[in-house]
Design an enzyme around this catalytic site. Structure first.
Site, PDB file in Angstrom:
ATOM      1  N   ASN A  93      26.592   8.895  32.886  1.00  0.00           N
ATOM      2  CA  ASN A  93      25.613   8.868  31.921  1.00  0.00           C
ATOM      3  C   ASN A  93      26.561   9.342  30.489  1.00  0.00           C
ATOM      4  O   ASN A  93      26.006   8.847  29.402  1.00  0.00           O
ATOM      5  CB  ASN A  93      24.422   9.651  31.803  1.00  0.00           C
ATOM      6  CG  ASN A  93      23.580   9.754  30.662  1.00  0.00           C
ATOM      7  OD1 ASN A  93      22.752   9.046  30.154  1.00  0.00           O
ATOM      8  ND2 ASN A  93      23.910  11.058  30.209  1.00  0.00           N
ATOM      9  N   TYR A 158      32.041   1.027  20.717  1.00  0.00           N
ATOM     10  CA  TYR A 158      30.882   1.338  21.564  1.00  0.00           C
ATOM     11  C   TYR A 158      30.551   0.025  22.383  1.00  0.00           C
ATOM     12  O   TYR A 158      30.339   0.229  23.574  1.00  0.00           O
ATOM     13  CB  TYR A 158      29.834   2.080  20.822  1.00  0.00           C
ATOM     14  CG  TYR A 158      28.882   2.505  21.528  1.00  0.00           C
ATOM     15  CD1 TYR A 158      28.744   3.656  22.259  1.00  0.00           C
ATOM     16  CD2 TYR A 158      27.685   1.468  21.627  1.00  0.00           C
ATOM     17  CE1 TYR A 158      27.511   4.149  22.960  1.00  0.00           C
ATOM     18  CE2 TYR A 158      26.260   2.018  22.205  1.00  0.00           C
ATOM     19  CZ  TYR A 158      26.521   3.355  23.060  1.00  0.00           C
ATOM     20  OH  TYR A 158      25.158   3.900  23.631  1.00  0.00           O
ATOM     21  N   LYS A 162      30.655  -0.378  26.492  1.00  0.00           N
ATOM     22  CA  LYS A 162      29.285  -0.811  27.283  1.00  0.00           C
ATOM     23  C   LYS A 162      29.168  -2.090  27.995  1.00  0.00           C
ATOM     24  O   LYS A 162      28.661  -2.463  29.070  1.00  0.00           O
ATOM     25  CB  LYS A 162      28.133  -1.024  26.120  1.00  0.00           C
ATOM     26  CG  LYS A 162      27.852   0.758  25.800  1.00  0.00           C
ATOM     27  CD  LYS A 162      27.430   1.830  26.973  1.00  0.00           C
ATOM     28  CE  LYS A 162      27.495   3.047  26.503  1.00  0.00           C
ATOM     29  NZ  LYS A 162      27.229   4.034  27.465  1.00  0.00           N
TER      30      LYS A 162
HETATM   31  P1  NAP Z   1      23.255  12.214  23.636  1.00  0.00           P
HETATM   32  O1  NAP Z   1      21.991  12.910  23.401  1.00  0.00           O
HETATM   33  O2  NAP Z   1      24.422  12.059  22.562  1.00  0.00           O
HETATM   34  O3  NAP Z   1      23.997  13.121  25.036  1.00  0.00           O
HETATM   35  C1  NAP Z   1      25.421  12.602  25.285  1.00  0.00           C
HETATM   36  C2  NAP Z   1      25.648  13.249  26.705  1.00  0.00           C
HETATM   37  O4  NAP Z   1      27.086  13.125  27.131  1.00  0.00           O
HETATM   38  C3  NAP Z   1      25.541  15.156  26.262  1.00  0.00           C
HETATM   39  O5  NAP Z   1      25.042  15.546  27.781  1.00  0.00           O
HETATM   40  C4  NAP Z   1      27.201  15.453  26.302  1.00  0.00           C
HETATM   41  O6  NAP Z   1      27.561  16.686  26.819  1.00  0.00           O
HETATM   42  C5  NAP Z   1      27.612  14.365  27.295  1.00  0.00           C
HETATM   43  N1  NAP Z   1      29.131  14.067  27.064  1.00  0.00           N
HETATM   44  C6  NAP Z   1      29.773  13.596  25.731  1.00  0.00           C
HETATM   45  N2  NAP Z   1      30.993  13.410  26.086  1.00  0.00           N
HETATM   46  C7  NAP Z   1      31.229  13.774  27.137  1.00  0.00           C
HETATM   47  C8  NAP Z   1      32.475  14.018  27.982  1.00  0.00           C
HETATM   48  N3  NAP Z   1      33.603  13.720  27.390  1.00  0.00           N
HETATM   49  N4  NAP Z   1      32.532  14.519  29.052  1.00  0.00           N
HETATM   50  C9  NAP Z   1      31.185  14.965  29.741  1.00  0.00           C
HETATM   51  N5  NAP Z   1      29.942  14.775  29.008  1.00  0.00           N
HETATM   52  C10 NAP Z   1      30.223  14.259  27.636  1.00  0.00           C
HETATM   53  O7  NAP Z   1      23.332  10.728  24.388  1.00  0.00           O
HETATM   54  P2  NAP Z   1      22.125   9.837  24.652  1.00  0.00           P
HETATM   55  O8  NAP Z   1      21.457   9.257  23.625  1.00  0.00           O
HETATM   56  O9  NAP Z   1      21.387  10.860  25.827  1.00  0.00           O
HETATM   57  O10 NAP Z   1      23.021   8.714  25.653  1.00  0.00           O
HETATM   58  C11 NAP Z   1      23.127   8.724  26.935  1.00  0.00           C
HETATM   59  C12 NAP Z   1      23.518   7.568  27.543  1.00  0.00           C
HETATM   60  O11 NAP Z   1      22.972   6.474  27.106  1.00  0.00           O
HETATM   61  C13 NAP Z   1      25.086   7.200  26.924  1.00  0.00           C
HETATM   62  O12 NAP Z   1      26.178   6.622  27.459  1.00  0.00           O
HETATM   63  C14 NAP Z   1      24.665   6.156  25.621  1.00  0.00           C
HETATM   64  O13 NAP Z   1      25.837   5.701  25.159  1.00  0.00           O
HETATM   65  C15 NAP Z   1      23.746   5.383  26.412  1.00  0.00           C
HETATM   66  N6  NAP Z   1      22.763   5.037  25.537  1.00  0.00           N
HETATM   67  C16 NAP Z   1      21.929   5.297  24.645  1.00  0.00           C
HETATM   68  C17 NAP Z   1      20.875   4.780  23.769  1.00  0.00           C
HETATM   69  C18 NAP Z   1      20.041   5.532  22.901  1.00  0.00           C
HETATM   70  O14 NAP Z   1      19.251   4.877  21.965  1.00  0.00           O
HETATM   71  N7  NAP Z   1      20.104   6.936  22.961  1.00  0.00           N
HETATM   72  C19 NAP Z   1      20.959   3.514  24.051  1.00  0.00           C
HETATM   73  C20 NAP Z   1      21.698   2.931  24.781  1.00  0.00           C
HETATM   74  C21 NAP Z   1      22.700   3.581  25.697  1.00  0.00           C
HETATM   75  P3  NAP Z   1      27.449  17.790  25.538  1.00  0.00           P
HETATM   76  O15 NAP Z   1      25.986  18.302  25.464  1.00  0.00           O
HETATM   77  O16 NAP Z   1      28.278  19.148  26.421  1.00  0.00           O
HETATM   78  O17 NAP Z   1      28.205  17.407  24.408  1.00  0.00           O
END
Ligand code: NAP
Length: 250
Positions: A93, A158, A162
């Site tokens: 994730n 990005y 993906k």
């Molecule tokens: P988020 O709120 O920005 O959280 C990102 C998470 O990834 C945090 O727990 C962060 O850890 C961790 N992370 C980032 N870099 C890392 C690394 N190098 N090693 C280990 N952990 C790392 O993101 P989110 O929106 O929940 O997204 C979660 C996933 O869903 C991602 O893959 C994102 O691309 C995907 N996604 C999100 C959306 C959306 O609309 N939000 C849409 C499509 C896909 P820290 O807290 O320690 O920084």
């Protein structure tokens, strides 16, 4: 969600400290899984996720590791195996964005996003593959995105990461199916988290306007799809991509 065996399953969720990752940890804990909560820098948030999981009656611990390093992915899996004895579910994730138009995109922005989102997933999969094959059981779920299917201006790095996760998922599904290990992807649309809250208001409004459901999604709505692929009785489903996007990708 009844599970079919009496084994207590263990899940490793990368980026479990916040947002969608935290919701996934909690959903898997609700289903009775022990949870290893990985994070990069947010130790307190990861500890809070683990505490919320424990409050649901399972074991949970936080593990720091920057998944953009292959060595760190291998060490993370070793630590989780040492602590929990097994890994049944891996959820890749962890993800970051470094948005810019192609002509302004630096090599560093490209590398950061590809290394975290795609290389991190590949090397976490590599690290769990042997133990999962040995136990003849595993559920791998990769967090892709609708932009991996449709592309998005300003996100070449990005969306490439993906889309790459979808190729990874399908290839792994073929490599591991005969050993009882499935690999599937969930492709969220526009979900309310820190990642999307960081977008400029104009970009957020434009995204929201393109959602047939008329609203952004919630992390819990994504988490339920991940938990579906992670179920024991989902063992005949592999190589699939499930959009959780209010109709965006239709
Ligand atoms: P988020 O709120 O920005 O959280 C990102 C998470 O990834 C945090 O727990 C962060 O850890 C961790 N992370 C980032 N870099 C890392 C690394 N190098 N090693 C280990 N952990 C790392 O993101 P989110 O929106 O929940 O997204 C979660 C996933 O869903 C991602 O893959 C994102 O691309 C995907 N996604 C999100 C959306 C959306 O609309 N939000 C849409 C499509 C896909 P820290 O807290 O320690 O920084």
């Amino acid at each position: 969600m009844p599970e079919s065996s009496s084994i207590v399953r263990t899940a490793l969720v990368t980026g479990g400290s916040r947002g969608i990752g935290r919701a996934i940890c909690l959903e898997l804990a609700k289903a009775g899984c022990n949870v290893a909560v990985n994070y990069a820098g947010s130790a307190a948030a990861a500890e809070e996720t683990a505490a919320q999981c424990r409050a649901l009656g399972v074991r949970a611990e936080a593990f720091q590791a920057d998944v953009s390093s292959a060595a760190a992915c291998a060490a993370l899996v070793e630590q989780v195996l040492a602590a929990f004895g097994r890994i049944d579910v891996l959820v890749n994730n962890a993800g970051v964005t470094r948005d810019n138009l192609l002509l302004r995109m630096s090599e560093e922005d490209y590398d950061r996003v590809l290394d975290t989102n795609l290389k991190g997933a590949v090397f976490c999969c590599k690290a769990v593959a042997r133990p999962m094959m040995r136990q003849r059981y595993g559920r791998i779920v990769n967090l892709s995105s609708v932009v991996g299917l449709r592309g998005n201006a300003g996100q070449v790095n990005y969306s490439a990461s993906k889309a790459g996760l979808i190729g990874l998922t399908k290839s792994l599904a073929k490599e591991l199916a005969s050993r009882g290990v499935t690999a599937n992807a969930v492709a969220p649309g526009f979900i309310e988290t820190d990642m999307t809250n960081a977008l400029p208001e104009a970009a957020r409004s434009a995204m929201a306007a393109g959602i047939p459901a008329g609203r952004p999604g919630l992390p819990e709505e994504v988490a339920r799809a991940v938990a579906f692929f992670a179920r024991e009785d989902a063992g005949y489903i592999t190589g699939q991509v499930l959009c959780v996007d209010g109709g965006m990708a239709v």
